[in-house]
Design an enzyme around this catalytic site. Structure first.
Site, PDB file in Angstrom:
ATOM      1  N   HIS A  41       0.835  -1.194   0.000  1.00  0.00           N
ATOM      2  CA  HIS A  41       0.000   0.000   0.000  1.00  0.00           C
ATOM      3  C   HIS A  41       0.873   1.248   0.000  1.00  0.00           C
ATOM      4  CE1 HIS A  41      -2.463   3.235   1.699  1.00  0.00           C
ATOM      5  NE2 HIS A  41      -3.459   2.629   1.063  1.00  0.00           N
ATOM      6  N   LEU A  56      -3.431  -8.439   2.889  1.00  0.00           N
ATOM      7  CA  LEU A  56      -4.068  -9.554   3.568  1.00  0.00           C
ATOM      8  C   LEU A  56      -5.442  -9.887   3.006  1.00  0.00           C
ATOM      9  CD1 LEU A  56      -3.171  -9.021   7.330  1.00  0.00           C
ATOM     10  CD2 LEU A  56      -2.259 -10.722   5.744  1.00  0.00           C
ATOM     11  N   GLY A 102      -9.625  -6.368  -0.706  1.00  0.00           N
ATOM     12  CA  GLY A 102     -10.299  -5.083  -0.619  1.00  0.00           C
ATOM     13  C   GLY A 102     -10.344  -4.381  -1.963  1.00  0.00           C
ATOM     14  N   HIS A 135      -8.382  -2.171  -3.258  1.00  0.00           N
ATOM     15  CA  HIS A 135      -7.115  -2.138  -4.001  1.00  0.00           C
ATOM     16  C   HIS A 135      -6.943  -3.394  -4.843  1.00  0.00           C
ATOM     17  CE1 HIS A 135      -5.830   1.562  -2.295  1.00  0.00           C
ATOM     18  NE2 HIS A 135      -5.544   1.085  -1.102  1.00  0.00           N
TER      19      HIS A 135
END
Length: 128
Positions: free
Chosen positions: A10, A71, A74, A76
């Site tokens: 990220h 993890l 989502g 992204h």
């Protein structure tokens, strides 16, 4: 076929986060036989994903595997990264650009978590 790996995170404003990613990149490079291992961030840091792919193209990679170190599945993973990769694939038609799944819940990750718990449990036992 010249293959490059991009470890994608990220991104963070904290220098420690970049240092961790750099160390992980070095570990992957040492433990594998890929032609080039690079790091990239979605936000806050350089190189970003387009810049890392430009490096791969400049170094003659024919295949690039993007490894998102996330993890969960989502926004992204489902939208942002695929959109960036679609644009970059058009820019570099000579490179086969693929993305792995995210890290997710994996037995080996659970082993690392248990190891970290034991580290503090053992330390706590020594202090008492």
């Amino acid at each position: 076929m010249k293959t490059g790996i991009i470890l994608l995170v990220h991104g963070s404003r904290l220098p420690e986060a970049q240092a961790t990613l750099h160390l992980l990149k070095e570990l992957v490079a040492q433990e594998s036989s890929y032609d080039l291992v690079e790091e990239a961030s979605l936000q806050f840091n350089q190189p970003d994903l387009p810049a890392a792919l430009a490096t791969m193209a400049a170094r003659g990679m024919k295949r690039v595997v993007v490894v998102p170190l996330f993890l969960s599945q989502g926004v992204h993973m489902k939208e942002d990264i695929p959109e960036i990769l679609a644009r970059e694939k058009a820019r570099y038609p000579h490179m086969d650009i693929v993305m792995t799944g995210n890290i997710g819940a994996h037995r080996k990750l659970a082993e690392i978590i248990i190891e970290r718990i034991r580290e503090v449990s053992d330390q706590h036992a020594i202090n008492y």
